[in-house]
Design a protein around this motif. Sequence first.
Motif, mmCIF file in Angstrom:
data_model
loop_
_atom_site.group_PDB
_atom_site.id
_atom_site.type_symbol
_atom_site.label_atom_id
_atom_site.label_comp_id
_atom_site.label_asym_id
_atom_site.label_seq_id
_atom_site.Cartn_x
_atom_site.Cartn_y
_atom_site.Cartn_z
ATOM 1 N N ALA A 107 0.706 -1.169 -0.069
ATOM 2 C CA ALA A 107 -0.067 0.168 -0.016
ATOM 3 C C ALA A 107 0.881 1.273 0.061
ATOM 4 C CB ALA A 107 -0.922 0.129 1.189
ATOM 5 N N ALA A 108 2.002 1.217 0.863
ATOM 6 C CA ALA A 108 2.768 2.478 0.731
ATOM 7 C C ALA A 108 3.458 2.696 -0.466
ATOM 8 C CB ALA A 108 3.791 2.374 1.986
ATOM 9 N N LEU A 109 4.014 1.671 -1.477
ATOM 10 C CA LEU A 109 4.295 1.780 -2.614
ATOM 11 C C LEU A 109 3.639 2.314 -3.630
ATOM 12 C CD1 LEU A 109 6.988 -1.072 -2.341
ATOM 13 C CD2 LEU A 109 7.539 1.350 -2.329
ATOM 14 N N CYS A 110 2.345 1.644 -3.547
ATOM 15 C CA CYS A 110 1.389 2.014 -4.478
ATOM 16 C C CYS A 110 0.745 3.526 -4.332
ATOM 17 C CB CYS A 110 0.040 1.173 -4.392
ATOM 18 S SG CYS A 110 0.470 -0.603 -5.182
ATOM 19 N N SER A 111 0.757 3.999 -3.001
ATOM 20 C CA SER A 111 0.376 5.114 -2.804
ATOM 21 C C SER A 111 1.350 6.246 -3.283
ATOM 22 C CB SER A 111 0.072 5.371 -1.177
ATOM 23 O OG SER A 111 -1.030 4.548 -0.815
ATOM 24 N N ALA A 112 2.812 5.832 -3.130
ATOM 25 C CA ALA A 112 3.661 6.613 -3.514
ATOM 26 C C ALA A 112 3.679 6.676 -5.167
ATOM 27 C CB ALA A 112 5.267 6.061 -3.017
ATOM 28 N N ALA A 113 3.428 5.784 -5.814
ATOM 29 C CA ALA A 113 3.225 5.902 -7.244
ATOM 30 C C ALA A 113 2.101 6.800 -7.713
ATOM 31 C CB ALA A 113 3.187 4.197 -7.706
ATOM 32 N N VAL A 114 1.087 6.562 -6.812
ATOM 33 C CA VAL A 114 0.056 7.633 -7.253
ATOM 34 C C VAL A 114 0.470 9.108 -7.045
ATOM 35 C CG1 VAL A 114 -2.350 8.201 -6.619
ATOM 36 C CG2 VAL A 114 -1.978 5.865 -6.728
ATOM 37 N N ASP A 115 1.182 9.297 -5.745
ATOM 38 C CA ASP A 115 1.500 10.571 -5.509
ATOM 39 C C ASP A 115 2.400 11.089 -6.838
ATOM 40 O OD1 ASP A 115 0.280 10.715 -3.245
ATOM 41 O OD2 ASP A 115 1.943 10.184 -2.208
ATOM 42 N N ALA A 116 3.298 10.312 -7.117
ATOM 43 C CA ALA A 116 4.073 10.579 -8.148
ATOM 44 C C ALA A 116 3.607 11.089 -9.739
ATOM 45 C CB ALA A 116 5.355 9.385 -8.519
ATOM 46 N N MET A 117 2.434 10.232 -9.953
ATOM 47 C CA MET A 117 1.798 10.371 -11.160
ATOM 48 C C MET A 117 1.070 11.710 -10.865
ATOM 49 S SD MET A 117 0.896 9.079 -14.023
ATOM 50 C CE MET A 117 0.634 7.239 -14.120
ATOM 51 N N LEU A 124 2.623 7.566 -24.522
ATOM 52 C CA LEU A 124 3.244 8.548 -23.427
ATOM 53 C C LEU A 124 2.738 8.246 -22.216
ATOM 54 C CD1 LEU A 124 3.810 12.014 -25.295
ATOM 55 C CD2 LEU A 124 5.322 9.960 -25.282
ATOM 56 N N VAL A 125 1.330 7.716 -22.075
ATOM 57 C CA VAL A 125 0.738 7.398 -21.018
ATOM 58 C C VAL A 125 1.194 6.242 -20.247
ATOM 59 C CG1 VAL A 125 -1.344 6.727 -19.689
ATOM 60 C CG2 VAL A 125 -1.438 8.299 -21.533
ATOM 61 N N GLY A 126 1.861 5.094 -21.108
ATOM 62 C CA GLY A 126 2.509 4.071 -20.633
ATOM 63 C C GLY A 126 3.963 4.518 -19.929
ATOM 64 N N GLU A 127 4.618 5.487 -20.463
ATOM 65 C CA GLU A 127 5.662 5.632 -20.133
ATOM 66 C C GLU A 127 5.514 6.550 -18.686
ATOM 67 O OE1 GLU A 127 7.799 8.296 -23.180
ATOM 68 O OE2 GLU A 127 7.617 6.600 -24.466
ATOM 69 N N ARG A 128 4.256 7.474 -18.773
ATOM 70 C CA ARG A 128 4.149 8.069 -17.519
ATOM 71 C C ARG A 128 3.905 7.181 -16.130
ATOM 72 N NH1 ARG A 128 6.129 13.346 -17.285
ATOM 73 N NH2 ARG A 128 5.523 14.483 -19.160
ATOM 74 N N PHE A 129 3.156 6.038 -16.460
ATOM 75 C CA PHE A 129 2.960 5.047 -15.366
ATOM 76 C C PHE A 129 4.257 4.455 -15.167
ATOM 77 C CE2 PHE A 129 -1.463 4.655 -16.492
ATOM 78 C CZ PHE A 129 -1.960 4.447 -15.129
ATOM 79 N N ALA A 130 5.204 4.053 -15.867
ATOM 80 C CA ALA A 130 6.431 3.327 -15.775
ATOM 81 C C ALA A 130 7.345 4.627 -14.843
ATOM 82 C CB ALA A 130 7.226 3.004 -17.059
ATOM 83 N N GLN A 131 7.230 5.833 -15.379
ATOM 84 C CA GLN A 131 8.091 6.814 -14.492
ATOM 85 C C GLN A 131 7.510 6.744 -12.939
ATOM 86 O OE1 GLN A 131 7.944 10.498 -16.584
ATOM 87 N NE2 GLN A 131 9.223 11.555 -15.250
ATOM 88 N N ALA A 132 6.244 6.993 -12.962
ATOM 89 C CA ALA A 132 5.623 7.050 -11.501
ATOM 90 C C ALA A 132 6.074 5.926 -10.779
ATOM 91 C CB ALA A 132 4.145 7.015 -11.751
ATOM 92 N N MET A 133 6.168 4.559 -11.218
ATOM 93 C CA MET A 133 6.534 3.592 -10.620
ATOM 94 C C MET A 133 7.896 3.491 -10.169
ATOM 95 S SD MET A 133 4.064 1.721 -10.481
ATOM 96 C CE MET A 133 2.372 1.605 -11.212
ATOM 97 N N ARG A 134 8.789 3.939 -11.052
ATOM 98 C CA ARG A 134 10.289 4.335 -10.874
ATOM 99 C C ARG A 134 10.585 5.052 -9.459
ATOM 100 N NH1 ARG A 134 10.598 3.968 -16.269
ATOM 101 N NH2 ARG A 134 11.088 6.468 -16.493
ATOM 102 N N ALA A 165 8.349 5.876 -7.443
ATOM 103 C CA ALA A 165 8.103 5.173 -6.181
ATOM 104 C C ALA A 165 8.764 4.085 -5.441
ATOM 105 C CB ALA A 165 6.379 4.849 -6.398
ATOM 106 N N ASN A 166 9.871 3.770 -6.098
ATOM 107 C CA ASN A 166 10.958 2.890 -5.905
ATOM 108 C C ASN A 166 10.094 1.509 -5.669
ATOM 109 O OD1 ASN A 166 13.313 4.659 -5.706
ATOM 110 N ND2 ASN A 166 12.335 5.248 -3.765
ATOM 111 N N LEU A 167 9.225 1.359 -6.597
ATOM 112 C CA LEU A 167 8.763 -0.104 -6.735
ATOM 113 C C LEU A 167 9.868 -1.211 -6.907
ATOM 114 C CD1 LEU A 167 5.690 0.770 -6.608
ATOM 115 C CD2 LEU A 167 5.381 -0.900 -8.308
ATOM 116 N N PRO A 168 9.806 -2.322 -6.590
ATOM 117 C CA PRO A 168 10.877 -3.421 -6.783
ATOM 118 C C PRO A 168 11.098 -3.470 -8.405
ATOM 119 C CG PRO A 168 9.417 -4.150 -5.193
ATOM 120 C CD PRO A 168 8.555 -3.251 -5.685
#
Length: 463
Positions: free
Chosen positions: A50-60, A164-174, A176-179
């Motif tokens: 949850a913490a990592l997914c929330s961080a990805a949402v914040d990054a987006m 470019l949306v796919g790239e934004r998702f990848a950027q947000a995951m990075r 957020a420091n997802l594994p």
Amino acid sequence: MTTTIQLVSPVDGRVYAERQYADAMQVEQALTAATSAQAQWQRRSLSERAALCSAAVDAMLAMKTDIVAELAWQMGRPVRYGAGELRGFEERARHMIAIAPQALADIEPTPIAGFRRRIKREPLGTVLVVAPWNYPYLTAVNTIIPALMAGNAVILKHASQTLLVGERFAQAMRRANLPEGLFHNLLLDHDQTAAVIASGRVQQVNFTGSVDAGKAMESAACGGFLGMGLELGGKDPAYVRADANLEHAVENLVDGSFFNSGQSCCAVERIYVDRKIYPAFVEAFVALTRQYVLGNPLEEATTLGPLVNAGAADFVRGQIADAVAQGARALIDPSAFAADAPGSAYLAPQVLVDVTHKMSVMRDESFGPVVGIMPVDGDDEAIALMNDSEFGLSASIWTRDLAAAERLGDELRTGTVFMNRCDYLDPALAWTGVKNSGRGVTLSRLGYDGLTRAKSFHLRHEI
């Protein structure tokens, strides 16, 4: 084989972005890395996920300013509305994160002395998300966040029109420091996508798109025993009863018909109005439609942008012309909209009356700014016409009578029934369709069922 994909903007017809398709090695590496990362990810606690997914949402959300303009260039939605998709993105993501502990909790039957029994929800493995261009953040997040929360790895194959949306998702995951390896954004052509589905390396495919493309997905998955979630087409109806709040119904149905230039699977594409109020409804509906401003989506004054491409606009033009040839009347003069240009992606909104179900515009998905309006002589006729469709995604009833809405809703063959609203996804409710609108569920607690498998524990501890 073409190795690059060009994103042609509907704004001016120029190439807005160009990228390389993934090669065979990149696809293999992504599938292998996803399997490895997922094995570790499912061992993480739900609070860690949850913490990592929330961080990805914040990054987006932190990229909002850039994203709004990108959306306009990629698929034509006016910038004045671009932030709205990110608000919906956040609403859905936060809700699915919040309900995960309850949705994924063990199920414990009535206790029996000497036994410990429970049903556990386990992740499937790797989930392939094939996302469309029309609501590129909203549709993708419906699966991505809950799939990760459930302990799965995710591979995203986004539409080329919104690459470019796919790239934004990848950027947000990075950010957020997802594994490493847990999330991949891959640019794939149709053959590559089919090969990934058939590979046995993914355990679930969630697709949003056309009926024909959904059939292709099923064909690719044939014999693979993997799960398929399909959100396909819509031809969503509305019924305005005699007791409806006319002003409210007109305002919301005009928006439900023409927002995003009608390019929504749950856009209102046909309206049935009680004959007693039909003339007043049509008059008010047309008057409000004429207030739209068709033009460059990068300008704040624009309320109606181009369709995704000229071909899509020409399809709708053909439906309108065919309906008029069969006796329908078009109530909007396209010449009143300066940007409307035959053969271009810019298309004025249109309201058709004297329509019948023999016309394509009342049967086939338009996915554009056109709506047909028919008078009806009561509830029975309205329900029969609303159900007279190969689609069944959502339907709306406009009335002051809650009991009537619930009674009529029971008769509708559709995934969602609205009362006095339309064209909205409540993340607390199941988003699903019947007939050719698809199979499976996203959002709500039920959305987690298609992303997990049940595992039963039957433990006899007293012998």
